[in-house]
Design a protein around this motif. Structure first.
Motif, PDB file in Angstrom:
ATOM      1  N   SER A  50       0.812  -1.221   0.000  1.00 20.08           N
ATOM      2  CA  SER A  50       0.000   0.000   0.000  1.00 20.08           C
ATOM      3  C   SER A  50       0.843   1.268   0.000  1.00 20.08           C
ATOM      4  N   LEU A  51       2.167   1.117   0.020  1.00 18.52           N
ATOM      5  CA  LEU A  51       3.061   2.278   0.033  1.00 18.52           C
ATOM      6  C   LEU A  51       3.276   2.784  -1.392  1.00 18.52           C
ATOM      7  N   GLU A  52       2.923   4.054  -1.618  1.00 16.91           N
ATOM      8  CA  GLU A  52       3.092   4.663  -2.938  1.00 16.91           C
ATOM      9  C   GLU A  52       4.483   5.281  -3.104  1.00 16.91           C
ATOM     10  N   GLY A  53       5.040   5.733  -1.993  1.00 14.01           N
ATOM     11  CA  GLY A  53       6.349   6.353  -2.056  1.00 14.01           C
ATOM     12  C   GLY A  53       6.692   7.032  -0.753  1.00 14.01           C
ATOM     13  N   PHE A  54       7.867   7.665  -0.707  1.00 14.71           N
ATOM     14  CA  PHE A  54       8.263   8.351   0.522  1.00 14.71           C
ATOM     15  C   PHE A  54       9.181   9.523   0.209  1.00 14.71           C
ATOM     16  N   ILE A  55       9.184  10.470   1.125  1.00 19.48           N
ATOM     17  CA  ILE A  55      10.020  11.660   1.051  1.00 19.48           C
ATOM     18  C   ILE A  55      11.235  11.421   1.946  1.00 19.48           C
ATOM     19  N   VAL A  56      12.379  11.912   1.520  1.00 21.47           N
ATOM     20  CA  VAL A  56      13.630  11.713   2.259  1.00 21.47           C
ATOM     21  C   VAL A  56      14.227  13.071   2.591  1.00 21.47           C
ATOM     22  N   THR A  57      14.586  13.264   3.863  1.00 23.26           N
ATOM     23  CA  THR A  57      15.216  14.527   4.246  1.00 23.26           C
ATOM     24  C   THR A  57      16.433  14.261   5.127  1.00 23.26           C
ATOM     25  N   VAL A  58      16.948  15.317   5.754  1.00 21.27           N
ATOM     26  CA  VAL A  58      18.207  15.255   6.508  1.00 21.27           C
ATOM     27  C   VAL A  58      18.184  14.097   7.497  1.00 21.27           C
ATOM     28  N   PRO A  59      19.249  13.243   7.537  1.00 19.88           N
ATOM     29  CA  PRO A  59      20.516  13.343   6.800  1.00 19.88           C
ATOM     30  C   PRO A  59      20.655  12.296   5.692  1.00 19.88           C
ATOM     31  N   HIS A  60      19.540  11.852   5.129  1.00 19.18           N
ATOM     32  CA  HIS A  60      19.540  10.658   4.271  1.00 19.18           C
ATOM     33  C   HIS A  60      19.565  10.912   2.767  1.00 19.18           C
ATOM     34  N   LYS A  61      19.582  12.179   2.339  1.00 20.56           N
ATOM     35  CA  LYS A  61      19.366  12.467   0.918  1.00 20.56           C
ATOM     36  C   LYS A  61      20.447  11.930  -0.011  1.00 20.56           C
ATOM     37  N   THR A  62      21.683  11.869   0.462  1.00 15.14           N
ATOM     38  CA  THR A  62      22.743  11.330  -0.391  1.00 15.14           C
ATOM     39  C   THR A  62      22.843   9.808  -0.271  1.00 15.14           C
ATOM     40  N   THR A  63      22.662   9.289   0.925  1.00 13.34           N
ATOM     41  CA  THR A  63      22.754   7.843   1.147  1.00 13.34           C
ATOM     42  C   THR A  63      21.676   7.082   0.386  1.00 13.34           C
ATOM     43  N   ILE A  64      20.491   7.676   0.265  1.00 13.81           N
ATOM     44  CA  ILE A  64      19.354   6.988  -0.345  1.00 13.81           C
ATOM     45  C   ILE A  64      19.567   6.723  -1.826  1.00 13.81           C
ATOM     46  N   VAL A  65      20.461   7.482  -2.468  1.00 10.80           N
ATOM     47  CA  VAL A  65      20.693   7.311  -3.915  1.00 10.80           C
ATOM     48  C   VAL A  65      21.053   5.864  -4.240  1.00 10.80           C
ATOM     49  N   ASP A  66      21.972   5.299  -3.497  1.00  6.46           N
ATOM     50  CA  ASP A  66      22.433   3.934  -3.765  1.00  6.46           C
ATOM     51  C   ASP A  66      21.417   2.877  -3.350  1.00  6.46           C
TER      52      ASP A  66
ATOM     53  N   ALA B 238       5.835  -3.611  -8.141  1.00 10.64           N
ATOM     54  CA  ALA B 238       6.801  -4.693  -7.994  1.00 10.64           C
ATOM     55  C   ALA B 238       7.835  -4.413  -6.904  1.00 10.64           C
ATOM     56  N   GLY B 239       7.712  -3.263  -6.231  1.00 15.23           N
ATOM     57  CA  GLY B 239       8.634  -2.936  -5.151  1.00 15.23           C
ATOM     58  C   GLY B 239       9.913  -2.250  -5.588  1.00 15.23           C
ATOM     59  N   LYS B 240       9.955  -1.778  -6.855  1.00 15.83           N
ATOM     60  CA  LYS B 240      11.115  -1.040  -7.334  1.00 15.83           C
ATOM     61  C   LYS B 240      11.027   0.413  -6.874  1.00 15.83           C
ATOM     62  N   LEU B 241      12.173   1.005  -6.552  1.00 18.40           N
ATOM     63  CA  LEU B 241      12.214   2.366  -6.033  1.00 18.40           C
ATOM     64  C   LEU B 241      12.901   3.303  -7.028  1.00 18.40           C
ATOM     65  N   HIS B 242      12.222   4.426  -7.327  1.00 20.64           N
ATOM     66  CA  HIS B 242      12.751   5.408  -8.274  1.00 20.64           C
ATOM     67  C   HIS B 242      12.882   6.749  -7.571  1.00 20.64           C
ATOM     68  N   GLY B 243      14.092   7.337  -7.593  1.00 20.43           N
ATOM     69  CA  GLY B 243      14.366   8.561  -6.849  1.00 20.43           C
ATOM     70  C   GLY B 243      14.426   9.806  -7.710  1.00 20.43           C
ATOM     71  N   ASP B 244      14.032  10.917  -7.139  1.00 21.79           N
ATOM     72  CA  ASP B 244      14.094  12.221  -7.799  1.00 21.79           C
ATOM     73  C   ASP B 244      14.534  13.252  -6.770  1.00 21.79           C
ATOM     74  N   ILE B 245      14.961  14.415  -7.215  1.00 21.71           N
ATOM     75  CA  ILE B 245      15.372  15.487  -6.315  1.00 21.71           C
ATOM     76  C   ILE B 245      14.599  16.755  -6.656  1.00 21.71           C
TER      77      ILE B 245
ATOM     78  N   GLU C 104      17.854  11.931 -14.006  1.00 18.15           N
ATOM     79  CA  GLU C 104      19.129  12.528 -14.383  1.00 18.15           C
ATOM     80  C   GLU C 104      19.512  13.645 -13.415  1.00 18.15           C
ATOM     81  N   ALA C 105      18.509  14.438 -12.993  1.00 19.39           N
ATOM     82  CA  ALA C 105      18.783  15.519 -12.040  1.00 19.39           C
ATOM     83  C   ALA C 105      19.339  14.966 -10.733  1.00 19.39           C
ATOM     84  N   ALA C 106      18.746  13.882 -10.237  1.00 24.81           N
ATOM     85  CA  ALA C 106      19.225  13.281  -8.993  1.00 24.81           C
ATOM     86  C   ALA C 106      20.622  12.704  -9.164  1.00 24.81           C
ATOM     87  N   ARG C 107      20.888  12.141 -10.340  1.00 23.49           N
ATOM     88  CA  ARG C 107      22.225  11.571 -10.602  1.00 23.49           C
ATOM     89  C   ARG C 107      23.287  12.665 -10.591  1.00 23.49           C
TER      90      ARG C 107
END
Length: 267
Positions: free
Chosen positions: A65-81, A104-111, A88-91
């Protein structure tokens, strides 16, 4: 705010992950937005320490049931991997602050930190194009803001960070994408800039050092924060003392809320 009595097994669930978590304003703002739009969704805060982040993210993959999540201090760089893919912006920035989850449980990140910050400035009548800007910090949020300011057309951008190597690395990455911007690694002195931005977490906790030398501020400068609580940080208080125009952190959040909602709705 979302009525908790209306939450059911059909409610779409979102989270925000931070350490600490007490200062975050996003749950109230996002839940108000869900209510205003008549959407069956709820965002809840998760207090997650850095050492527990991989385990927590692995668990979130399995919540259907989880659609997604927001990431803030201090995890923004660690979460990339920990994401399966990023924009591309996040990369380029090297940080993520919003993650969508597929069925399917795949996670896609943006900034969206930078876009939200610039949108907040413009909403307040502050146009970055043509300004000289001083940015304290070279972490996840500061990276995003630096790229967004360059994209918005600042003529000069100075990056100051306690670890000069990180500031230099950020300058080099911005130069590769925006060669027309005059870039430099700065000191704690923010003078001779139109816009002074705190892109660090300094000011979030009582007793924090100032992110730059506030004694060098002058009344013709605009001083902006990314911290939302307290609304008037020690830096903004010092800036007001000398007559600077101040820009609080909340507009960045409010503009990001709309952007985040759009990203999550479009997945």
């Amino acid at each position: 705010m979302t009525n908790i009595n209306s939450i059911s097994g059909n409610t779409k669930v979102y989270a925000i992950i931070a350490d600490p978590i007490h200062h975050v304003k996003t749950p109230a703002a996002m839940n108000d937005l869900f209510s205003a739009r008549g959407e069956d969704g709820v965002l809840v805060p998760f207090h997650v320490a850095p050492e527990d982040l991989p385990t927590v993210v692995a668990g979130l993959r399995g919540i259907q049931s989880l659609e997604g999540f927001i990431v803030t201090v201090p995890h923004k760089t660690t979460i990339v991997d920990l994401c399966d893919s990023v924009t591309e912006a996040a990369r380029v920035v090297g940080a993520v602050n919003v993650v969508t989850r597929t069925k399917a449980g795949k996670l896609h990140g943006d900034i969206l930190d930078g876009a939200g910050f610039v949108a907040g400035l413009r909403q307040a009548g502050i146009e970055p194009k043509g300004l000289s800007a001083y940015l304290a910090g070279a972490g996840g949020a500061a990276n995003a803001i630096a790229f967004a300011l360059a994209e918005a057309g600042v003529k000069r951008l100075t990056i100051a960070n306690r670890t000069a190597k990180k500031a230099q690395d950020l300058v080099e990455r911005i130069a590769a994408s925006f060669p027309a911007v005059e870039l430099s690694v700065g000191t704690s002195d923010p003078s001779d800039h139109d816009l002074v931005v705190n892109g660090t977490s300094l000011g979030l906790r009582p007793g924090d050092a100032l992110p730059c030398d506030a004694s060098k501020l002058t009344s013709n400068q605009i001083v902006a924060e990314i911290i939302m609580q307290p609304a008037i940080t020690p830096l903004l208080a010092a800036a007001k003392e000398v007559g600077c125009r101040v820009h609080q952190g909340l507009p960045m959040l409010l503009c990001q809320i709309e952007l985040m909602a759009a990203v999550m709705a479009s997945k």
